[in-house]
Write a protein that holds these residues in place. Structure first.
Motif, PDB file in Angstrom:
ATOM      1  N   ARG A 135     -28.571  47.704   5.044  1.00  0.00           N
ATOM      2  CA  ARG A 135     -28.562  46.873   6.258  1.00  0.00           C
ATOM      3  C   ARG A 135     -27.637  45.676   6.083  1.00  0.00           C
ATOM      4  NH1 ARG A 135     -32.739  45.223   3.304  1.00  0.00           N
ATOM      5  NH2 ARG A 135     -33.284  43.013   3.290  1.00  0.00           N
ATOM      6  N   LEU A 174     -24.445  43.802  15.657  1.00  0.00           N
ATOM      7  CA  LEU A 174     -24.741  45.214  15.455  1.00  0.00           C
ATOM      8  C   LEU A 174     -24.837  45.868  16.817  1.00  0.00           C
ATOM      9  CD1 LEU A 174     -27.559  44.916  12.817  1.00  0.00           C
ATOM     10  CD2 LEU A 174     -25.419  46.102  12.485  1.00  0.00           C
ATOM     11  N   TRP A 193     -23.968  51.595  10.180  1.00  0.00           N
ATOM     12  CA  TRP A 193     -24.235  50.464  11.069  1.00  0.00           C
ATOM     13  C   TRP A 193     -22.956  50.158  11.817  1.00  0.00           C
ATOM     14  CZ3 TRP A 193     -29.210  48.801  11.097  1.00  0.00           C
ATOM     15  CH2 TRP A 193     -29.997  49.143  10.005  1.00  0.00           C
ATOM     16  N   LEU A 200     -20.635  47.931  13.700  1.00  0.00           N
ATOM     17  CA  LEU A 200     -20.484  46.487  13.787  1.00  0.00           C
ATOM     18  C   LEU A 200     -19.305  46.112  14.668  1.00  0.00           C
ATOM     19  CD1 LEU A 200     -20.956  45.818  10.015  1.00  0.00           C
ATOM     20  CD2 LEU A 200     -22.544  45.150  11.787  1.00  0.00           C
TER      21      LEU A 200
END
Length: 156
Positions: free
Chosen positions: A15, A103, A114, A116
């Motif tokens: 994360r 995010l 993830w 971004l």
């Protein structure tokens, strides 16, 4: 069981925490994986076996199904937790800032992935509340609803 636990640990340690730099073109976040191995954690994309019944899976597919189930649930709950909640009426809501790393909420994101971006433009409505922003990602610039974006937790 050990393999499943290690894969779950990788999900948790992938994360994003905060941007590494203030450069608006840099989309690299600092993750717990940087402290463990010196770089972000990645994984090889696997075939999705989440809809196959358990008795038809091989042992490896069962491990992948457990990891996939954990990723989908944790990803969804973690992003929900990061979203800003509306303040009671009568108080000013702090708008999203230009240059903030966010995010992008994706429903079918692969594990350890993830998406971004950086906020490059705000689009306030007639009432002055920003509900749409333009986000720069690796794939280009997109207009997104601000409710589908989460500011990184240490960015605030």
């Amino acid at each position: 069981m050990y393999t499943v636990l290690v894969q779950i640990e990788a999900c948790l340690n992938s994360r994003p925490l905060t941007p590494i730099s203030n450069d608006p073109n840099d989309l690299e976040p600092l993750t717990p994986g940087h402290f463990l191995v010196g770089e972000p954690l990645t994984s090889i994309p696997e075939y999705d076996v989440s809809d196959v019944t358990m008795n038809r899976l091989s042992r490896w597919q069962l491990v992948e199904q457990l990891r996939s189930h954990f990723w989908k649930r944790w990803h969804r709950e973690y992003l929900t937790q990061l979203q800003q909640r509306n303040k009671p009426k009568g108080t000013k809501n702090t708008p999203m800032e230009i240059g903030a790393m966010v995010l992008l909420m994706e429903d079918n994101a692969p594990s350890l992935s993830w998406k971004l971006g950086r906020v490059i433009e705000l689009h306030p409505g007639d009432d002055g509340v920003t509900r749409v922003v333009t986000v720069r990602t690796n794939q280009g610039d997109f207009k997104r609803a601000s409710r589908r974006l989460c500011v990184l937790p240490l960015e605030k």
